[in-house]
Scaffold this active site. Structure first.
Site, PDB file in Angstrom:
ATOM      1  N   GLU A   1      21.567   5.405  -4.307  1.00 38.45           N
ATOM      2  CA  GLU A   1      20.102   5.319  -4.248  1.00 38.45           C
ATOM      3  C   GLU A   1      19.608   3.886  -4.491  1.00 38.45           C
ATOM      4  O   GLU A   1      18.627   3.636  -5.139  1.00 38.45           O
ATOM      5  CB  GLU A   1      19.452   6.261  -5.272  1.00 38.45           C
ATOM      6  CG  GLU A   1      19.895   7.695  -5.180  1.00 38.45           C
ATOM      7  CD  GLU A   1      19.202   8.605  -6.165  1.00 38.45           C
ATOM      8  OE1 GLU A   1      18.176   8.210  -6.727  1.00 38.45           O
ATOM      9  OE2 GLU A   1      19.686   9.733  -6.400  1.00 38.45           O
TER      10      GLU A   1
ATOM     11  N   HIS B   1      19.144   2.031  -9.053  1.00 38.58           N
ATOM     12  CA  HIS B   1      17.729   1.644  -9.043  1.00 38.58           C
ATOM     13  C   HIS B   1      17.562   0.425  -9.948  1.00 38.58           C
ATOM     14  O   HIS B   1      17.560   0.531 -11.173  1.00 38.58           O
ATOM     15  CB  HIS B   1      16.850   2.798  -9.532  1.00 38.58           C
ATOM     16  CG  HIS B   1      16.847   3.990  -8.630  1.00 38.58           C
ATOM     17  ND1 HIS B   1      16.366   3.937  -7.330  1.00 38.58           N
ATOM     18  CD2 HIS B   1      17.276   5.258  -8.819  1.00 38.58           C
ATOM     19  CE1 HIS B   1      16.485   5.123  -6.773  1.00 38.58           C
ATOM     20  NE2 HIS B   1      17.042   5.939  -7.639  1.00 38.58           N
TER      21      HIS B   1
ATOM     22  N   ASN C   1      26.033  12.504 -10.128  1.00 36.44           N
ATOM     23  CA  ASN C   1      25.181  11.391  -9.712  1.00 36.44           C
ATOM     24  C   ASN C   1      24.233  11.048 -10.851  1.00 36.44           C
ATOM     25  O   ASN C   1      23.662  11.954 -11.478  1.00 36.44           O
ATOM     26  CB  ASN C   1      24.384  11.811  -8.468  1.00 36.44           C
ATOM     27  CG  ASN C   1      23.607  10.673  -7.836  1.00 36.44           C
ATOM     28  OD1 ASN C   1      24.176   9.622  -7.550  1.00 36.44           O
ATOM     29  ND2 ASN C   1      22.299  10.863  -7.633  1.00 36.44           N
TER      30      ASN C   1
ATOM     31  N   ASP D   1      17.918   0.487  -4.717  1.00 39.34           N
ATOM     32  CA  ASP D   1      16.732  -0.285  -4.374  1.00 39.34           C
ATOM     33  C   ASP D   1      16.525  -1.316  -5.481  1.00 39.34           C
ATOM     34  O   ASP D   1      17.048  -1.181  -6.586  1.00 39.34           O
ATOM     35  CB  ASP D   1      15.486   0.565  -4.123  1.00 39.34           C
ATOM     36  CG  ASP D   1      15.203   1.615  -5.198  1.00 39.34           C
ATOM     37  OD1 ASP D   1      14.584   2.640  -4.854  1.00 39.34           O
ATOM     38  OD2 ASP D   1      15.589   1.422  -6.369  1.00 39.34           O
TER      39      ASP D   1
ATOM     40  N   GLU E   1      21.863  13.574 -12.743  1.00 37.40           N
ATOM     41  CA  GLU E   1      21.249  13.138 -13.999  1.00 37.40           C
ATOM     42  C   GLU E   1      21.497  14.117 -15.141  1.00 37.40           C
ATOM     43  O   GLU E   1      20.575  14.608 -15.796  1.00 37.40           O
ATOM     44  CB  GLU E   1      19.748  12.886 -13.765  1.00 37.40           C
ATOM     45  CG  GLU E   1      19.517  11.855 -12.655  1.00 37.40           C
ATOM     46  CD  GLU E   1      18.068  11.654 -12.278  1.00 37.40           C
ATOM     47  OE1 GLU E   1      17.181  12.158 -12.974  1.00 37.40           O
ATOM     48  OE2 GLU E   1      17.823  10.958 -11.266  1.00 37.40           O
TER      49      GLU E   1
END
Ligand code: G3I
Length: 359
Positions: A275, A246, A210, A277, A169
């Site tokens: 990651e 996400h 990432n 979801d 990030e």
């Protein structure tokens, strides 16, 4: 309805990338007679890694959690155990037990490991943030501390971690470098330094940038591409781009994600969904679960459509231990399995994802 007619109906009823899942998931491997029996089988079929973030407390305390994790996934990421606050809570005092447990379990079950994460603005140890804030740690010492942290942690797991999220990030939503403790005190060079130090500590580990919202946010996509090109121009050893993934069904699916992946792959990078979801505003309904299933299926299909995409990792596989409810009030149910570890339609949709030509 007979299977063949059902399959034909499904094929005609949904866009090619959004595979509808059977209305009720009958449990792992309930796909067609010749379909994969679980996600590890699916990963082998598509020649990628399918992984999950691991909650180490659950790994230790919950046999049913361990069973599903080790049955379904050939790749793991420590959700929190490898973060700086976890591994060095006191300056110079390392606590590796939780991280070691994730790696030990992975090696016992033939799982590759992603290291998460070496440099981030969150979950830093208190002694570090306090020292920088009160001036007792100046820029020169902060750079030394960062180098020692990266070197110590990467060396510890040398040969046991396939890829590291070296910098997590690094950008703001407008595509500029994030105004973090690292940029503020060390300048933009911290990013190149981090990758070089990690490479020196383990030359064989793949080193990733990432981030989130790079699936769809144009300024952030352009800013990240620019950063990667600048690093490559400086001969910085960067190997991959991690898209966190996400998503929320209330925001729509990032329809251009595959093309964004291709733009990073065209720079010679590996691609990973790191990651994944898909949260929803509660309560759960069959319609929301069907939309969630579509998003998971499209994300896997997008990954499979890009040859450089090697990993599809979910950020926790069960709603029992998802980060989402604690961070998004009134939202949840973001994972492939429910709180009782029953597979949801999204799980079946992944199992039914067809092979993509050229892989
Ligand atoms: O370990 C402490 C525990 O001792 C304490 O009793 C408890 C209550 O305060 O907090 C525990 O720490 C929590 C930690 O997770 C471990 O469970 C922190 O409060 C909590 O903030 C932390 O949340 C994590 C979050 O990152 C922090 O930003 C989530 O579990 C984790 O899933 C999430 O993961 C991040 C990725 O690393 C990077 N990408 C975004 C993703 C979601 O934010």
């Amino acid at each position: 309805m007979r299977p063949l007619i059902l399959a034909l109906a499904l094929a005609l009823a949904v866009p090619p990338l959004a595979l509808a899942a059977p209305a009720t998931a009958a449990g792992p491997g309930s796909g067609s007679a010749h379909g994969p029996r679980d996600l590890r089988d699916l990963a082998r079929k598509h020649r990628i890694s399918i992984g999950s973030a691991v909650d180490v407390a659950a790994l230790r305390a919950e046999p049913d959690y361990r069973t599903v994790l080790n049955r379904e996934f050939d790749h793991v990421t420590a959700e929190n155990a490898m973060k700086w606050e976890s591994v060095e809570p006191e300056r110079g005092v390392h606590t590796w037990d939780d991280a070691d447990e994730v790696v030990r379990n992975a090696r016992r079950h033939g799982q590759r490991v992603r290291g998460h994460t070496l440099v981030w603005h969150n979950q830093l140890p208190g002694w570090l943030t306090r020292g920088v804030a009160d001036g007792t740690i100046d820029a020169a010492e902060l750079r030394t501390i960062l180098r020692e942290h990266i070197t110590t942690q990467v060396r510890r797991y040398k040969g046991k971690i396939r890829a590291w999220d070296v910098v997590n990030e690094a950008l703001e939503e407008d595509g500029t470098l994030r105004q973090s403790i690292w940029l503020t005190h060390l300048g933009p060079g911290y990013i190149a330094d981090a990758f070089r130090w990690a490479h020196r500590a383990d030359p064989h580990a793949k080193l990733y940038l990432n981030d989130y919202n790079v699936e769809w946010n144009a300024p952030k996509i352009e800013g990240t591409l620019t950063l990667v090109k600048e690093l490559q121009a400086q001969k910085v050893p960067i190997d991959g781009m991690g898209f966190q993934g996400h998503l929320g069904i209330q925001y729509g699916y990032p329809g251009d994600w595959a093309n964004v992946m291709r733009r990073f792959a065209d720079l010679g990078l590996e691609i990973a969904i790191t990651e994944m979801d898909v949260r929803m505003v509660l309560p759960v309904t069959p319609e929301k679960l069907a939309t969630q299933a579509e998003y998971y299926g499209r994300a896997l299909s997008d990954c499979l459509s890009v040859k450089a995409c090697r990993e599809f990792t979910v950020w926790g596989f069960t709603d029992r231990h998802s980060w989402v409810p604690g961070w998004f009030d009134g939202e949840g149910a973001a994972c492939l399995f429910d709180e009782n570890l029953a597979p949801k339609p999204a799980y079946e949709t992944l199992l039914a994802t067809r092979r993509v030509s050229g892989r």
